[in-house]
Each structure stands twice: as structure tokens, then as C-alpha cells.
Design an enzyme around this catalytic site. Structure first.
Site, short mmCIF file in Angstrom:
data_model
loop_
_atom_site.label_atom_id
_atom_site.label_comp_id
_atom_site.label_asym_id
_atom_site.label_seq_id
_atom_site.Cartn_x
_atom_site.Cartn_y
_atom_site.Cartn_z
N ARG A 146 1.00 -1.10 0.38
CA ARG A 146 -0.45 -0.18 -0.06
C ARG A 146 0.98 1.49 -0.10
O ARG A 146 0.03 2.36 -0.20
CB ARG A 146 -0.95 -0.12 1.00
CG ARG A 146 -2.13 -0.74 1.13
CD ARG A 146 -3.23 -0.69 2.07
NE ARG A 146 -2.90 -1.58 2.95
CZ ARG A 146 -3.45 -1.24 4.71
NH1 ARG A 146 -4.33 -0.31 4.68
NH2 ARG A 146 -2.66 -2.24 5.20
N ARG A 174 26.82 21.57 6.82
CA ARG A 174 26.86 20.55 6.33
C ARG A 174 27.28 19.34 7.26
O ARG A 174 28.39 20.55 8.05
CB ARG A 174 27.56 20.14 5.06
CG ARG A 174 26.31 21.04 3.96
CD ARG A 174 27.14 21.52 2.45
NE ARG A 174 27.06 19.87 1.71
CZ ARG A 174 28.19 19.87 0.66
NH1 ARG A 174 28.76 20.68 -0.09
NH2 ARG A 174 28.45 18.52 0.48
N LYS A 204 31.00 22.72 5.01
CA LYS A 204 31.42 21.56 5.37
C LYS A 204 32.44 21.38 5.42
O LYS A 204 34.00 21.25 4.73
CB LYS A 204 30.85 20.63 2.62
CG LYS A 204 30.96 19.21 3.78
CD LYS A 204 31.54 18.62 2.35
CE LYS A 204 33.16 19.01 2.24
NZ LYS A 204 33.39 18.18 0.77
N ALA A 255 33.28 38.33 1.79
CA ALA A 255 31.49 37.89 1.18
C ALA A 255 32.37 37.09 -0.54
O ALA A 255 32.89 38.39 -0.70
CB ALA A 255 30.74 39.59 1.09
N ASN A 285 38.24 23.76 -3.21
CA ASN A 285 38.96 22.58 -2.31
C ASN A 285 38.87 21.57 -3.41
O ASN A 285 39.72 20.11 -3.16
CB ASN A 285 37.78 22.42 -1.68
CG ASN A 285 36.60 21.46 -1.81
OD1 ASN A 285 35.61 22.48 -2.77
ND2 ASN A 285 35.38 20.85 -0.94
N SER A 302 36.85 40.09 0.10
CA SER A 302 35.63 39.67 -0.25
C SER A 302 36.18 38.83 -1.94
O SER A 302 37.00 39.69 -2.82
CB SER A 302 34.82 41.07 -0.59
OG SER A 302 34.43 41.29 0.53
#
Ligand code: UD1
Ligand code: CA
Length: 456
Positions: free
Chosen positions: A16, A318, A336, A365, A371, A390
Site C-alpha cells: 500500500r 553540512r 562543509k 563576502a 577544494n 571579499s
């Protein structure tokens, strides 16, 4: 307390759900339903947990094997009923001394206290105990027929119940506990002469009574034993989990202005004194410490957020994001596998992947940690109190020394010495009056109805 064991039934087809994924591998609060059952067995202190799977479900068997060990995964060859399913576990559990609890892998939200109540009835002298609940709509549930002395007389499946029995609202959740030896002994006596032609586990109650043994029903709430058979019920279980998890967080001292918009995982840890603004999603494995503020519309998974840190709005943390005390991770910043030191700031529009940022460093900024070269990933190390201008690309592997400066717009491919200034961009040139002269010449061309060569 004697030894405890668990049998988790996961051999159902789950058709179902209308999904190519096995029913019990669907998730609630970021954990599979099978995972919830295994976790409950562990919380109940079960020494060994056996998962019964169907013959055509290699993915369920593999998931079960990862959770309880392949030796504790048993296959039920034909789906001929819940008694037959429990019988499939005999090879793994038969001969052991202690009590066993049967759980359904499609019933993810059973609180540990409910399981404890089932075991408690055994210690109080019952030979067999089931968890029962007052059903809002008893429908297809098995009915618990109680004796005048308050013990349990029998379980009657809806298909086999009389009109009078169907009016009983006290229903079988499916959770059943009994001593191991008795459970497997009684299973051998179960017959399939019922409406469905199946071997019903529920028949164990009447069989025990027939031997003069006593049976009991322990009570729990209906919301504790919500079974999942369809996508709608899965969503309802998720909603029930979220509601309970939010309530627990609030009770523990987490501030949430709009808790109904915050999404939590089974293992989310928010310290008392943490603040979560509206519309924040916590994936698996996030811990947030006291005084930290997770601002609106942030998404976190596999992350640690230190005391008094500020994350978001619109931040993405992350796996491996380690945000230090009083650090700031601002809007549209993705982190991350980076450790961000105490008081460091990355306030706007950045990708920080694989590396380390020292305490007090300022990431301007638009900074990107480059990476990945398409094959391997490399680290970017930014020293304490470094100032990254920045729109800088830091091409890893690279290290930026403590206290150094990086000019805005730089592409940094070589290590920067501590305290140095690094510039990696074209030098600015200027031509006085050029723009004015250009405007004059072009408007003259236009007025004459002609174009420069190549213009379209
Ligand atoms: C069962 C109970 C019913 C109870 C209800 C609660 C029986 C006979 N009935 O009914 O009293 O109110 O649960 O939800 O036990 N399974 C197997 N192998 C099988 C059959 C079932 O592993 O051969 C598993 C299913 O995957 C499921 C669980 O056992 O997780 C319950 O089976 P299901 O067929 O859904 O039982 P119900 O008819 O709902
Ligand atoms: Ca069912």
C-alpha cells in the site's frame, strides 16, 4: 530483571506504500522505521534483537544486517501470518532463557515506557502480555476481550469477531511479550482455521489461557502505536514525531518562536538556552550549544554549533561543520567539513569546504574554498585573525598565515606568510577623459545614422 530479547517483524510486503522502496526503510525523523524498532529494542535493554524479513527483500535484509548483525536476520519464507513470522526467529532465539518482545517494524513511535509496561506485567505474574490502546476507529484492529478480573481473555481478529466483539474499542497494538520458551512452545500449537487462513500470533493468548496461564493487556496511547501502511500514514507518523520532538525541546528550555515550522531529526540535540528561529531544518546528527542562535531558513546536518554562535539566516551547514564559540556564519554561506574557530566570521555568500579557519579570522563576502579538482579534495587553512578580502578564491591545498591580509578579488594559489599581504589579481589601470570622449564619438555616429564596423 531477566534477560530480554526482541523479535522485529519486517516481512510484510507494504504494497500500500506504492513505492519501489521497502515500507520499513521509509524514514520518520530521519531514521528508517526499521531503525526505530531496533533502537526501541536497545532502549529496552534487549540482549539480542532478531529481525524477520521476507524472502524477496534483499535491501531490508541488508539494512537489518547492518543494524543487528547478519546472524540475527531471519527469513520468513511464506507470508502466512504473524505467528509464522515469529516462528522464523526460533532458530536465532530458541533455547535462550528470558523474555522476548515482539515488535512490528512498521510501528515506529513506541515510547520505551510502553515497552517497559509490557515487560512489567510479566514480572507481576502474567505469562503473556500485549500492549492495548483505545482506538478512535477500531476498524481492522484485533479486539482485546477482557475477563471480569481485568486480565486478558483472548484477542479476536476483526475478520473473526462477532458483532458484539466488534463493539470493543480496546485494541491490540501488535506488541506482545512472553518468556522465550513459552512463546515458541505455544507457537507450535497455532492453527490457521480462521477467516484469513493465516497463523495468528494473537492466538497465543487463548492458548495460554487454555493452559490455565494468565494473560494481561498493558495500556498505551493510540498515538504511541501508530502503524504505517501508506504514504499518508507515513506523513502522519512524521507529523506526530515532529510534534513530540518540538514539545520535548521546548520543555527542555530551547527557545523556538514558531516551533511548528522547525524540522527536527531523531538525534537532534539542542542545549537549553539555544534559540531556533522559524523555518529551520535539522538533518541528522546536529548538536547546538547554549546561547547559540540558529536564524530563520537555515539547513543543518552533521554539524556542531558552539556556545553563543550565530548561524543564518539562510545558512547551510553540512557534515563536518564545526562552528566554534561566538563564531558567525551568515546568509548564503555553506560550510562543509570545516572547523571554524572561536569568534571567526563568515557573514555573506561563501563556500567553505574542507579546511580550518582560525579564531577571530574574517572571511569576506564571496570567498570560495576551491577544494576540488574533479578528482580529489584538498584543505584550505586560514590562520587566526587573518583577513580574507571579499570575492577571494582560495585554491586548495593552500594555507593563509595568521594575521595576514588578502586583497579583495584575489585568486590565491600559494601559501601566504603570517602577517603578510597577498594580492592575486590584475592591477587597476586608468585613462583620464576616455569615457567622455567615447560618449561624444558614439553619439555622433548614431546621429549620422551609421554604426561602427561589426555592430549589429
Ligand atoms: C495485526 C494483529 C492485530 C493488531 C494489528 C495492529 C495478528 C493476527 N493481528 O493485524 O491484532 O490489531 O496487527 O496493527 O497478529 N508480518 C510478517 N509476516 C507475516 C504477516 C505479517 O512479517 O506473515 C508482519 C507485517 O509486516 C507487519 C506485522 O507483521 O509488520 C503485522 O502484520 P499485518 O498483516 O499488518 O497484521 P494485521 O492484520 O494488521
Ligand atoms: Ca497492519
Amino acid at each position: 530483571m531477566g534477560d530480554r530479547y526482541a523479535i522485529i517483524l519486517a516481512a510484510g510486503k507494504g504494497s500500500r506504500m506504492k513505492s519501489p522502496r521497502a515500507k520499513v526503510l521509509h524514514e520518520v525523523g530521519g531514521r528508517t522505521m526499521l531503525g526505530w524498532s531496533v533502537a526501541l529494542a536497545a532502549d529496552l535493554g534487549c540482549k539480542k534483537t532478531v529481525v524477520v524479513v521476507g524472502p524477496d527483500a534483499p535491501d531490508v535484509a541488508a539494512a537489518a544486517g547492518r543494524l543487528v548483525g547478519a546472524a540475527n536476520v531471519c527469513v520468513q519464507l511464506a507470508q502466512s501470518g504473524t505467528a509464522n513470522a515469529v516462528g522464523a526467529a526460533a532458530a536465532a532465539l530458541g533455547g535462550l532463557k528470558g523474555d522476548v518482545i515482539v515488535l512490528y517494524a512498521d510501528t515506529p513511535l513506541i515510547p520505551v515506557e510502553a515497552g517497559e509496561r509490557a515487560f512489567a506485567e510479566l514480572s507481576r505474574g502474567a505469562s503473556i502480555c500485549v500492549l492495548g490502546f483505545e482506538a478512535a476507529a477500531p476498524g481492522r484492529y484485533g479486539r482485546l476481550v477482557m475477563a471480569v478480573d481485568g486480565s486478558l481473555d483472548a484477542i479476536v481478529e476483526a475478520n473473526d469477531a462477532s458483532a458484539e466483539q466488534l463493539r470493543i474499542g480496546f485494541c491490540n497494538s501488535g506488541v506482545m511479550a512472553a518468556p522465550v520458551a513459552l512463546m515458541f512452545e505455544l507457537l507450535g500449537e497455532v492453527r490457521n482455521d480462521n477467516a484469513k487462513g493465516e497463523y495468528y500470533l494473537t492466538d497465543l493468548v487463548a492458548l495460554a489461557r487454555g493452559r490455565g496461564l494468565s494473560a494481561a493487556a498493558a495500556r498505551c496511547e493510540e498515538r504511541d502505536v501508530l502503524g504505517v501502511n501508506s504514504q499518508g500514514e507515513l506523513a502522519a507518523a512524521e507529523a506526530a514525531f515532529q510534534e513530540a520532538a518540538r514539545t520535548r525541546m521546548l520543555r527542555e528550555g530551547v527557545t523556538m518562536t514558531a516551533p511548528e515550522t522547525v524540522w527536527l531529526s531523531h538525534d537532534t540535540r539542542l542545549a537549553p538556552g539555544a534559540t531556533v528561529e522559524p523555518h529551520v531544518v535539522f538533518g541528522a546528527d546536529v548538536h547546538v550549544e547554549a546561547g547559540a542562535v540558529i536564524r530563520a531558513f537555515s539547513h543543518l546536518e552533521g554539524a556542531r554549533v558552539g556556545q553563543d554562535a550565530l548561524v543564518g539566516p539562510y545558512a547551510r551547514l553540512r557534515t563536518g561543520a564545526r562552528i566554534g564559540r561566538q563564531a558567525h556564519i551568515g546568509n548564503f554561506v555553506e560550510v562543509k567539513n570545516v572547523k571554524v574557530g572561536e569568534g571567526a566570521k563568515a557573514n555573506h555568500l561563501s563556500y567553505l569546504g574542507d579546511g580550518e579557519i582560525g579564531a577571530g579570522a574574517n572571511i569576506g563576502a564571496g570567498t570560495i574554498f576551491c577544494n576540488y579538482d574533479g578528482f580529489f579534495k584538498y584543505l584550505t587553512l586560514v590562520g587566526e585573525n587573518a583577513f580574507v578580502g571579499s570575492n577571494t578564491s582560495l585554491v586548495a591545498p593552500v594555507s593563509v598565515g595568521a594575521g595576514s591580509y588578502i586583497g579583495s578579488g584575489s585568486v590565491i594559489t600559494e601559501d601566504v606568510a603570517p602577517g603578510a599581504l597577498a594580492l592575486g589579481r590584475g592591477r587597476q589601470a586608468g585613462k583620464e577623459g576616455w569615457a567622455t570622449d567615447f560618449r561624444v564619438s558614439q553619439s555622433a555616429l548614431k546621429a549620422a545614422g551609421s554604426k561602427p564596423e561589426g555592430a549589429v
